[in-house]
Design an enzyme around this catalytic site. Sequence first.
Site, PDB file in Angstrom:
ATOM      1  N   HIS A   8      43.692  37.144  33.834  1.00 40.18           N
ATOM      2  CA  HIS A   8      44.871  37.493  34.630  1.00 40.18           C
ATOM      3  C   HIS A   8      46.110  37.549  33.735  1.00 40.18           C
ATOM      4  CE1 HIS A   8      43.101  37.578  38.619  1.00 40.18           C
ATOM      5  NE2 HIS A   8      42.276  36.636  38.162  1.00 40.18           N
ATOM      6  N   GLU A  66      48.864  38.749  34.435  1.00 38.81           N
ATOM      7  CA  GLU A  66      50.094  38.579  35.222  1.00 38.81           C
ATOM      8  C   GLU A  66      50.503  37.123  35.395  1.00 38.81           C
ATOM      9  OE1 GLU A  66      47.145  39.470  36.160  1.00 38.81           O
ATOM     10  OE2 GLU A  66      46.595  38.795  38.171  1.00 38.81           O
ATOM     11  N   CYS A  97      40.454  41.658  36.393  1.00 38.15           N
ATOM     12  CA  CYS A  97      39.475  40.778  37.038  1.00 38.15           C
ATOM     13  C   CYS A  97      38.495  41.598  37.897  1.00 38.15           C
ATOM     14  CB  CYS A  97      40.176  39.680  37.826  1.00 38.15           C
ATOM     15  SG  CYS A  97      39.048  38.320  38.215  1.00 38.15           S
TER      16      CYS A  97
END
Length: 508
Positions: A166, A168, A78
């Site tokens: 993202h 994660e 990001c």
Amino acid sequence: MERILILDFGSQYTMLIARRIREMNVYCDIVPFNRIPSITPDIKGIILSGSPSSVRGENAPQPDLSGVPAGLPILGICYGAQWLAWKHGGNVTSSGSREYGRAILTVKDSADPLLKDVPASSQVWMSHGDTITALPAEFKVIASTEAVCNAAFKIEGKPVWGIQFHAEVHHSEFGKQILRNYVLGICGCAGSWTPASFVDSTVVALKEQIGSDKVVLGLSGGVDSSVAALLLHKAIGEQLHCIFVDSGLLRKDEFSSVLESYKGMGLNVKGVDAKERFLKDLSGLTEPEQKRKSIGRNFVEVFNAEAAKIENVRWLAQGTIYPDVIESSAVPGASATIKSHHNVGGLPKEMKLKVVEPLRLLFKDEVRRVGKVLGLDPHILGRHPFPGPGLGIRVLGEVTAEKVTILQEADKIYIDALRSHGLYDQIWQAGAILLPIKSVGVMGDERTYEYTIALRAVTSVDGMTADWVRLPYDFLAEVSDAIIRGVKGVNRVVYDICSKPPATIEWE
Ligand code: XMP
């Protein structure tokens, strides 16, 4: 020990990146973007996190990567990706397509090692205001979404990647795979960091650090201080002196049962009865922060007095865990003090104790796994979180001995029922609260005018946010009946149906 370094630019997801990497049995460190340590050979890769900032903003976080060797793999996520593109002369604007939420990622270069085993099209999680609208010449697009062409890129000839989404976050279907490709594939980490290997290496390190010195540690009955004690005990045995203070604000019978269990585990522990002193100091206090401060101060004073009795003690051990470490060094901005959480601390300067924190590298669930390896009593291991100030902040308003007893009785009925119905382990945290109001009821033919108990049960991952548990009505009815029948002084029971935010888990 090999590790990945995560540079924190202030994103709410930074901790999550660390979690994902730890799940691969690879150790990682989060450091503020402007405090990059010297790059030692154990560092196998660097991740640049997201950020609430815009790279075009005046105060945009600007890391200095001049000390990073050219061959060390870098992954920007990001903001990290935007910064890489911008820094090399690309274009980042807010006029491009913003995306929040789910998007479909299409792989453009399936041969790229970052995208190994990622299908041609899969869901990813986006959350960005700025967009990379033009990549520098030497950058190559390796994946796109419908709205964002430069969703993933690689710098040609360099081990540097950037992803706009993202990986994660759970909603990125193949996010874990992408992070694995980076950490285990590109960075070449072995993934051998396990709770057992942590115990072995920490015990060796503690022996070396402490030598033949004495260490003092305050036990709270919670998981963190208990695991810290067991680790130290394994390393230095009787040189560890534990102090367990009875504030009178623990759950019913808990002080004696936990003390027995500590002794059973071989710990050198002294129980200190300070009930009266805590209650006396709380008398007349109704404001939650004042109550917390009073309890915190008394803990410190009692602990200090006991610690000072241990001759030649050199070290203070604390059960500080990784989120505490990160919170105190994080990129500023995010968290205001909502409630003052207290720790045992502030020892008299003349004692000159050095601090040892054997769990400072671990997340909560890792602490539990380490506790299991060390044979921690399952009853302590699986306990719900319990606040340091204990029932002192669950008796709302002024705390008296009578009210604490009422709450202990009601709380025990509730917690025992959760256990016997098999609900306890599905819940992050539960407890009873004694409200400072009385209401009218009728028992037999008598009018009653007594206290109200509120029941709270929440699910959570880290205590930062929480939702109330949809406990079955029949269960609530049974507990309500049992409390009103069994606890003198209570004639009404209510159930708290607030999430956090806007409420908090504790009422004070
Ligand atoms: P809140 O009430 O802030 O609680 O939503 C979040 C989590 O923190 C626990 N808590 C504390 N833990 N000392 C602690 O060690 C404290 O002073 C304290 N206050 C709240 C709370 O029980 C929940 O798990």
